[in-house]
Structure formats: structure tokens, C-alpha cells
Design an enzyme around this catalytic site. Structure first.
Site: not given
Length: 436
Positions: A132, A187, A205
Site C-alpha cells: 500500500v 511509463g 489498497k
């Protein structure tokens, strides 16, 4: 003292980063821990990559099960990702008495209860700080630093890809599709960006953080997901004109009726610190009864920030290798017997404020009819602004509501969309003041 031997499953970005951190900061780690940490064995298909990243004495195999079963491996580091292979490897490592460090939020959000139960049975630790918010130590804060508190709520920008896209849309006025292409070229986004832009990553998360905050089993299936692919740049522009910014938030909140667990685009007042987190950065805001509001900010991804969290978990485990389960921090912050299922509120029952954008014919009485439909559902209007006329005789109207139950707003929207003077669907975006 005897060195701690680790086995790494996968030498992708995070795996190589972990090996680099252990090599570059070996002396500092030894000073803190009182013993060395050895990269004893790695599993990878690319031996040349392993030779470049790891010490010369490291054992290299293409079979990850050799790592999890090797008698000299103390800690298994799982950075494969996904669930199928990773789940079986993690469970097999635990069966063989290995402690586990994982960065795999999907694995824990979907199968965490099974993983933690087996770890308790086998008296081993599973650490997951890197799962997380990358290098931000939010798991440690929730499990340990805030353990004197009742946590009221958590709200986080916990997906860097989505935050980058929203930041660029706001700053440049660009369309979602154009900024997504830019994110892919840089990216920041995968060729298939669904996992990030549709809220799955953030959902995993916030599910983990919710379990830690409120002492519940991890339950990703109960998490509401709504991504950013449907956002219109007009709404980002209008929100800013009104003093708000739109962020993809993961939110969990304890209420008298149950726990809210949701991911969706959200209007935040621009004065809020969380509203000013831009680019690929992450931030998590926690509100607790004794300490009040705390904010955790930093790099949510990347080789070295994530590897920093992985190595911190390795160090924590190494310090407690001789301790039994009762003398360790529980996996989900609460004692296992106190981790209990609680009601997760359906979205219709949450309380929020709302941003509505309506396209309606520019005729007398139309605004009054819309206001009456909202009032019929006990939805109070905070602001109503006509943004101008588009497409000849069609006006664009922006409405901000006061806090209300979501099902009432949806009922009002259904009525508004049924008006013959309203064109198309009503855009609805939730608003949060973060005043718990």
C-alpha cells in the site's frame, strides 16, 4: 549473530530494487539490526539479470518452489504480483515455516484472511508495507503508530497513474484519452491500464487499510469501485472554478450504520492538503479520535521507494525471529479473535455531498422544476450555476448539494433525466469536505 537469509521470488522492478537496497545500505542495515541480511536465493527466468543484481554467492533457480522450500531460507520476499502463482507460493512458504514479505496488494485484498490464518497457525509473520502506497509507511502507522486511537476515517490518493492523469487534465485542459496516451508513453500507465484507471488498484489498497483501521477481515468484494475513464475535462474545469479539485480517492469511514468502503472520483476543496497532491505522488489522510488528522505523503511506486518498504519489513521480521505469535504485532492490527466482520454500507446508504451537471433546454421554469425534484427527495442545494448555453438552446447547469443520503440524490437524478427538457444523462460526482 547469524545472518538472515532471504529468498526473492521474482527479479522485476521491485525485486531488483530490493537487492539494490540491501547491497547499497548493507552497513546501515547491519548497524540497525545487529546482523547481516543475505540475498541467499532468487527465483528468476533471467540468470544474467540475477547475476547483475545479486551477490556472486546467491543461489539462482527458475523454480520458485525451490526458494520457498529451501531449509536455509528464513524470509521469502514475494514480488511476483497477481494471485494464482503468488497465492500458492506464499501459502507453501508459510507451510514450510518461512516468514513472508509481500508487495502484493491484490493477493492480500482478495485472499488475506486465508494467508493470515495459516500464518497464525504456523507461527510465522507476513509483512506487507510495500503493498500500500509504495514507500510511505502507512501500514506501520495504522498497525502501530496509531494503536492508541479509534480511527474514524481514511481517505487516500493511492494510485499514481490516475493521479497523474487527473493532474494533467486539470493543468492542461486535455481530454482523458490524450493524457492516458501520455501516461503510457512515460511509463506511468500499462498498455492495458484498466487495473489503475478503473479503481481496482486503489480498491485493493483501501480494502487492506480498512481492515487495519476497523479490525475487520479483508473484504475486497464489498468495495465499491468507480474509475476515472468517464470523467469529462469540463467537470475538472468547472470544479476548479468553484474552488474544488477532482481526485480519485479511496475512502473508508466508520459510521453508526456500518463501514463505508469505496473508490471513486471525488471533489475536494482546493484548500485541503490532499487536493494539492499532484503527479504520480500518493498521500493518505487518517482521522483518529485522539491524534486528530494526520497525513502521509510520498512516492507510491517505483523500484527504490517500494524496495525501501520491503527491506523495512525484512528488518522488522529479523528483529522478532525468536518471538512467538502472541508477542508480535497482529497482522491486521487487532488480536485475531477480535477481527470481526462488520456491516459494509451499500453505496445507496452512504452520506456525501454531490456535484451534478445537467444539460437542459434554456426555457423559463426548467431550473425551478429541477430544484423541485431535488427538494422532493430532501436534497438541499448549496449552489446552482448556469455555465452558459451550448448547442443552440441547451443550457449547462452545475449544482452542488449539501450532504445527503446517496439514494435520495439518485432518485432525484432519475426524475431530472425523465424531464422532456433535459438532454442526456446527469453527471454525478461525489464531494468530500473531509470534516468527519
Amino acid at each position: 549473530m547469524k545472518p538472515v537469509n532471504i529468498g526473492i521470488l521474482g527479479l522485476g522492478t521491485v525485486g531488483r530494487g530490493t537487492a539494490e537496497v540491501l547491497r547499497a545500505n548493507a552497513a546501515e542495515i547491519s548497524r540497525r539490526l545487529g546482523r547481516a541480511v543475505n540475498v541467499f536465493m532468487v527465483s528468476t527466468r533471467d540468470e544474467a539479470k540475477a547475476r547483475a543484481a545479486c551477490p556472486p554467492e546467491t543461489l539462482i533457480t527458475t523454480d520458485p518452489f525451490e526458494v520457498v522450500r529451501h531449509p536455509e531460507v528464513d524470509i521469502v520476499v514475494e514480488v511476483f504480483g497477481g494471485t494464482e502463482a503468488a497465492k500458492e507460493l506464499v501459502l507453501e512458504a508459510i507451510r514450510h515455516g518461512k516468514h513472508v514479505v509481500t508487495a502484493n496488494k491484490k493477493l492480500l485484498a482478495e485472499y488475506g484472511s486465508e494467508v493470515f490464518a495459516l500464518a497464525e497457525e504456523k507461527n510465522v509473520m507476513v509483512q506487507f508495507e510495500a503493498a500500500v502506497a509504495g514507500g510511505i509507511p502507512i501500514i506501520k502507522a495504522l498497525r502501530e503508530g496509531l494503536s492508541a486511537n479509534r480511527i474514524r476515517s481514511i481517505a487516500g490518493i493511492i494510485n499514481g497513474t490516475s493521479n497523474f492523469i487527473l493532474s494533467e487534465m486539470r493543468e492542461k485542459g486535455s481530454a482523458f484519452a490524450d493524457v492516458l496516451k501520455e501516461a503510457q508513453a512515460l511509463g506511468y500507465a500499462e498498455a492495458d491500464p484498466t487495473f489503475d484507471i478503473e479503481g481496482h488498484d486503489a480498491g485493493h489498497k483501501i480494502t487492506i487499510m480498512s481492515a487495519l483501521a476497523f479490525g475487520t477481515p479483508v473484504n475486497f468484494q464489498a468495495c465499491y469501485l468507480e474509475g476515472i475513464s468517464g470523467l469529462d475535462s469540463r467537470d475538472i474545469k468547472y470544479a476548479e472554478e468553484l474552488g474544488y479539485r477532482i481526485k480519485l480517492l479511496g475512502i473508508t469511514r466508520k459510521t453508526d450504520k456500518g463501514i463505508e468502503l469505496r473508490v471513486h472520483p471525488t471533489l475536494l476543496p482546493e484548500s485541503r492538503l490532499l487536493a494539492n497532491v499532484n503527479g504520480v505522488m500518493n498521500a493518505v489522510r487518517v482521522n483518529a479520535d485522539m491524534v486528530g488528522e494526520t497525513l502521509y505523503y510520498g512516492a507510491g511506486a517505483g523500484a527504490l521507494p517500494t524496495a525501501s518498504a520491503v527491506v523495512a519489513d525484512i528488518i522488522d521480521i529479523a528483529r522478532l525471529l525468536g518471538a512467538d505469535t502472541g508477542n508480535r504485532v497482529p497482522h491486521l492490527a487487532f488480536q485475531p479473535s477480535q477481527v470481526q466482520a462488520q456491516t459494509i454500507l451499500p453505496m445507496d446508504e452512504i452520506v456525501s455531498s454531490y456535484y451534478l451537471r445537467v444539460q437542459a433546454q434554456d426555457k423559463p421554469g426548467v431550473l425551478g422544476r429541477i430544484a423541485n425534484l431535488l427538494a422532493d427527495q430532501n436534497v438541499s442545494i448549496e449552489a446552482l450555476i448556469q455555465k452558459g448555453v451550448v448547442n443552440g438552446d441547451t443550457a449547462e447547469i452545475v449544482i452542488l448539494t449539501h450532504s445527503t443520503v446517496e439514494k435520495h440524490v439518485k432518485a432525484a437524478i432519475a426524475g431530472i433525466e425523465g424531464m422532456d427538457t433535459v438532454n442526456g444523462k446527469v453527471t454525478m460526482i461525489r464531494m468530500e469536505s473531509l470534516n468527519d
